[in-house]
Write a protein that holds these residues in place. Structure first.
Motif, mmCIF file in Angstrom:
data_model
loop_
_atom_site.group_PDB
_atom_site.id
_atom_site.type_symbol
_atom_site.label_atom_id
_atom_site.label_comp_id
_atom_site.label_asym_id
_atom_site.label_seq_id
_atom_site.Cartn_x
_atom_site.Cartn_y
_atom_site.Cartn_z
ATOM 1 N N GLU A 126 0.823 -1.212 0.000
ATOM 2 C CA GLU A 126 0.000 0.000 0.000
ATOM 3 C C GLU A 126 0.857 1.262 0.000
ATOM 4 N N ASP A 127 2.021 1.178 0.650
ATOM 5 C CA ASP A 127 2.948 2.311 0.700
ATOM 6 C C ASP A 127 4.346 1.827 0.364
ATOM 7 N N HIS A 128 5.277 2.764 0.259
ATOM 8 C CA HIS A 128 6.642 2.385 -0.101
ATOM 9 C C HIS A 128 7.223 1.411 0.905
ATOM 10 N N LEU A 129 6.999 1.672 2.187
ATOM 11 C CA LEU A 129 7.414 0.709 3.195
ATOM 12 C C LEU A 129 6.520 0.805 4.425
ATOM 13 N N ARG A 130 6.304 -0.336 5.043
ATOM 14 C CA ARG A 130 5.511 -0.410 6.256
ATOM 15 C C ARG A 130 6.244 -1.308 7.250
ATOM 16 N N LEU A 131 6.557 -0.759 8.408
ATOM 17 C CA LEU A 131 7.180 -1.531 9.481
ATOM 18 C C LEU A 131 6.087 -2.119 10.354
ATOM 19 N N VAL A 132 6.196 -3.394 10.666
ATOM 20 C CA VAL A 132 5.198 -4.074 11.478
ATOM 21 C C VAL A 132 5.891 -4.840 12.600
ATOM 22 N N ALA A 133 5.523 -4.523 13.847
ATOM 23 C CA ALA A 133 6.030 -5.243 15.019
ATOM 24 C C ALA A 133 4.881 -6.018 15.632
ATOM 25 N N THR A 134 5.048 -7.328 15.796
ATOM 26 C CA THR A 134 3.996 -8.174 16.354
ATOM 27 C C THR A 134 4.498 -8.914 17.587
ATOM 28 N N ARG A 135 3.555 -9.190 18.491
ATOM 29 C CA ARG A 135 3.892 -9.955 19.707
ATOM 30 C C ARG A 135 2.722 -10.871 20.049
ATOM 31 N N ASP A 136 3.054 -12.022 20.607
ATOM 32 C CA ASP A 136 2.032 -13.002 20.995
ATOM 33 C C ASP A 136 1.555 -12.827 22.432
ATOM 34 N N ASP A 137 2.150 -11.888 23.156
ATOM 35 C CA ASP A 137 1.788 -11.733 24.571
ATOM 36 C C ASP A 137 1.053 -10.421 24.858
ATOM 37 N N ALA A 138 0.637 -9.705 23.820
ATOM 38 C CA ALA A 138 -0.105 -8.444 23.967
ATOM 39 C C ALA A 138 0.690 -7.364 24.683
ATOM 40 N N ASN A 139 2.009 -7.521 24.741
ATOM 41 C CA ASN A 139 2.840 -6.474 25.352
ATOM 42 C C ASN A 139 3.096 -5.393 24.301
ATOM 43 N N ILE A 140 2.147 -4.484 24.184
ATOM 44 C CA ILE A 140 2.244 -3.451 23.163
ATOM 45 C C ILE A 140 3.323 -2.423 23.500
ATOM 46 N N GLN A 141 3.732 -2.394 24.750
ATOM 47 C CA GLN A 141 4.837 -1.514 25.160
ATOM 48 C C GLN A 141 6.102 -1.899 24.398
ATOM 49 N N ASN A 142 6.396 -3.205 24.351
ATOM 50 C CA ASN A 142 7.587 -3.672 23.648
ATOM 51 C C ASN A 142 7.438 -3.540 22.133
ATOM 52 N N ALA A 143 6.242 -3.801 21.619
ATOM 53 C CA ALA A 143 6.011 -3.664 20.177
ATOM 54 C C ALA A 143 6.186 -2.214 19.739
ATOM 55 N N PHE A 144 5.679 -1.282 20.542
ATOM 56 C CA PHE A 144 5.805 0.133 20.227
ATOM 57 C C PHE A 144 7.270 0.571 20.303
ATOM 58 N N GLU A 145 7.996 0.076 21.291
ATOM 59 C CA GLU A 145 9.422 0.385 21.404
ATOM 60 C C GLU A 145 10.183 -0.114 20.180
ATOM 61 N N CYS A 146 9.855 -1.321 19.735
ATOM 62 C CA CYS A 146 10.500 -1.899 18.552
ATOM 63 C C CYS A 146 10.280 -1.015 17.324
ATOM 64 N N ILE A 147 9.064 -0.521 17.158
ATOM 65 C CA ILE A 147 8.750 0.345 16.021
ATOM 66 C C ILE A 147 9.511 1.661 16.119
ATOM 67 N N CYS A 148 9.469 2.295 17.278
ATOM 68 C CA CYS A 148 10.104 3.611 17.441
ATOM 69 C C CYS A 148 11.602 3.548 17.172
ATOM 70 N N VAL A 149 12.264 2.582 17.785
ATOM 71 C CA VAL A 149 13.726 2.469 17.659
ATOM 72 C C VAL A 149 14.137 2.198 16.211
ATOM 73 N N ASN A 150 13.481 1.243 15.593
ATOM 74 C CA ASN A 150 13.909 0.817 14.256
ATOM 75 C C ASN A 150 13.425 1.750 13.149
ATOM 76 N N LEU A 151 12.299 2.419 13.360
ATOM 77 C CA LEU A 151 11.852 3.405 12.385
ATOM 78 C C LEU A 151 12.847 4.558 12.301
ATOM 79 N N LEU A 152 13.311 5.031 13.444
ATOM 80 C CA LEU A 152 14.276 6.130 13.460
ATOM 81 C C LEU A 152 15.595 5.714 12.807
ATOM 82 N N LYS A 153 15.985 4.442 12.976
ATOM 83 C CA LYS A 153 17.205 3.949 12.332
ATOM 84 C C LYS A 153 17.046 3.940 10.816
ATOM 85 N N LEU A 154 15.908 3.446 10.345
ATOM 86 C CA LEU A 154 15.674 3.412 8.900
ATOM 87 C C LEU A 154 15.552 4.812 8.316
ATOM 88 N N GLU A 155 14.908 5.706 9.049
ATOM 89 C CA GLU A 155 14.797 7.086 8.592
ATOM 90 C C GLU A 155 16.179 7.697 8.392
#
Length: 402
Positions: free
Chosen positions: A259-288
């Motif tokens: 749908e877009d040029h790139l989409r980062l997706v972080a998934t977890r099986d334990d519903a710990n969205i704190q860690n999923a959100f951290e994964c997105i923030c850290v790695n998105l800034l690196k890719l940027e």
């Protein structure tokens, strides 16, 4: 009349210079032309071309009028996007009366949001309940420590979670309009960035041909082409230059040229969205940072934030979702009103009794605020479910209108 003739005599004709006369054709060729003038479209008048919107339940169908259509009719972006390209998804998929509201349109390039701003601004305002203004700057907050309570859900109810974020790259059309060459250039660009990215965060890039049953445990299996990609025109030349990068621990994937040029997706099986959100923030800034090093930054407009193909995701491009087990609440008459007040969307999943709760708004709030909205909303829905299990009422838990 005499004065007028006398005045006309005083106006001297333009001086003709020999070189200017000689090179006039060359000079005129350098003047930017209206992109629409390059086309020879066999079209009728705006009234004759106006689409039938009688049973159209998208935002586009509710907002578009003949007057607005007429204003946009003879416009085209530099890459050749016309207004009919933008509204085509909503015409081909008009939605349902009682179904989820969709925007019913898609931008072909970043310039679409500027050239057709009368239309897109109204779509964004209607869908996100947010007033677009050039005086308001969209803010970002990638400080994941500011998110509270995303790691302590009741696991008897919260099943899993996902956080994704979309980005588009400067100087390229969006996947709905880009050429094969552009798509391949974007893939080559991503390979360069991900090669450096993988030095710190190991992973592998898979082409569509490589996505088979053996990859199911990584969560990236794609047995058939999603209908949504066909409807918005993204499936052209499938599967040419589409790919998915997956981290070695399968916690992060990067989808390229969907749908877009790139989409980062972080998934977890334990519903710990704190860690999923951290994964997105850290790695998105690196890719940027890596894309900036390659002199291809992500598209950002002050009043719209991060610009992507769908107006449903401009601003932050972020979607946060949590899958929750709910038995009683989905049947409660007040649920639609509760979800509206929480500004959340709920949809069914492949697993009976499990529902996916996600944010609707992506603009007007920061990334942390959006994710916090989902966290707080899901906890409230779980509290309501527990009340109903014990035959209690939920009226006192219903939030005030936000």
């Amino acid at each position: 009349m005499w004065r007028r003739r006398e005045k006309m005599r005083l106006i001297k004709p333009p001086v003709e210079y020999p070189l200017e006369t000689k090179y006039r054709p060359v000079l005129e060729s350098l003047v930017p032309r209206d992109p629409m003038s390059r086309f020879n479209l066999k079209r009728g008048s705006p009234k004759e071309e106006f689409p039938d919107l009688d049973r159209n339940y998208t935002c586009m169908g509710r907002i578009l009028t003949l007057h607005m259509y007429t204003r946009q009719f003879n416009r085209a972006t530099e890459s050749g996007v016309i207004f009919d390209d933008i509204i085509r998804p909503g015409i081909e998929e008009p939605g349902q009366l009682n179904g989820q509201m969709t925007v019913g349109c898609v931008a072909g390039d970043a310039q679409s949001y500027i050239l057709f701003c009368d239309f897109f601004d109204r779509i964004i305002e209607a869908y996100h309940d947010y007033k677009v203004s050039t005086n308001v700057i969209q803010e970002s907050d990638f400080n994941y420590d500011n998110l509270k309570g995303g790691d302590n859900f009741d696991r008897a109810y919260a099943v899993s979670c996902e956080v994704s974020v979309s980005r588009s790259v400067e100087d390229y059309c969006f996947p709905t309009h880009c050429s094969r060459g552009e798509r391949r250039c974007l893939l080559s660009l991503a390979k360069k960035a991900l090669e450096q990215f993988g030095e710190e965060f190991p992973g592998k890039l898979y082409s569509m041909e490589e996505l088979s049953e053996s990859n199911e445990e990584k969560g990236i299996i794609m047995k058939t082409l999603p209908p949504s990609l066909i409807q918005i025109g993204v499936a052209r030349d499938w599967p040419d230059a589409r790919a998915v990068w997956v981290s070695k621990d399968a916690s992060l994937s990067v989808w390229l040229n969907f749908e877009d040029h790139l989409r980062l997706v972080a998934t977890r099986d334990d519903a710990n969205i704190q860690n999923a959100f951290e994964c997105i923030c850290v790695n998105l800034l690196k890719l940027e940072h890596l894309y900036k090093k390659l002199r291809k930054p992500f598209i950002w407009k002050a009043h719209l934030g991060w610009v992507v193909s769908s107006p449903a995701e401009v601003g932050t491009g972020l979607k946060a979702s949590i899958k929750v087990k709910l038995r009683h609440l989905p049947q409660h008459k007040r649920l639609p009103n509760v979800l509206e007040r929480l500004r959340l969307h709920m949809e069914t999943t492949d697993c009976a009794g499990v529902y996916k709760i996600s944010n609707i708004q992506t603009i007007g709030m920061t990334e942390v605020q959006i994710t916090q909205l989902v966290v707080d909303g899901v906890k409230l829905l779980i509290a309501m479910e527990k009340r109903l299990e014990n035959n209690g009422g939920i009226d006192d838990l219903v939030p005030t209108q936000k």
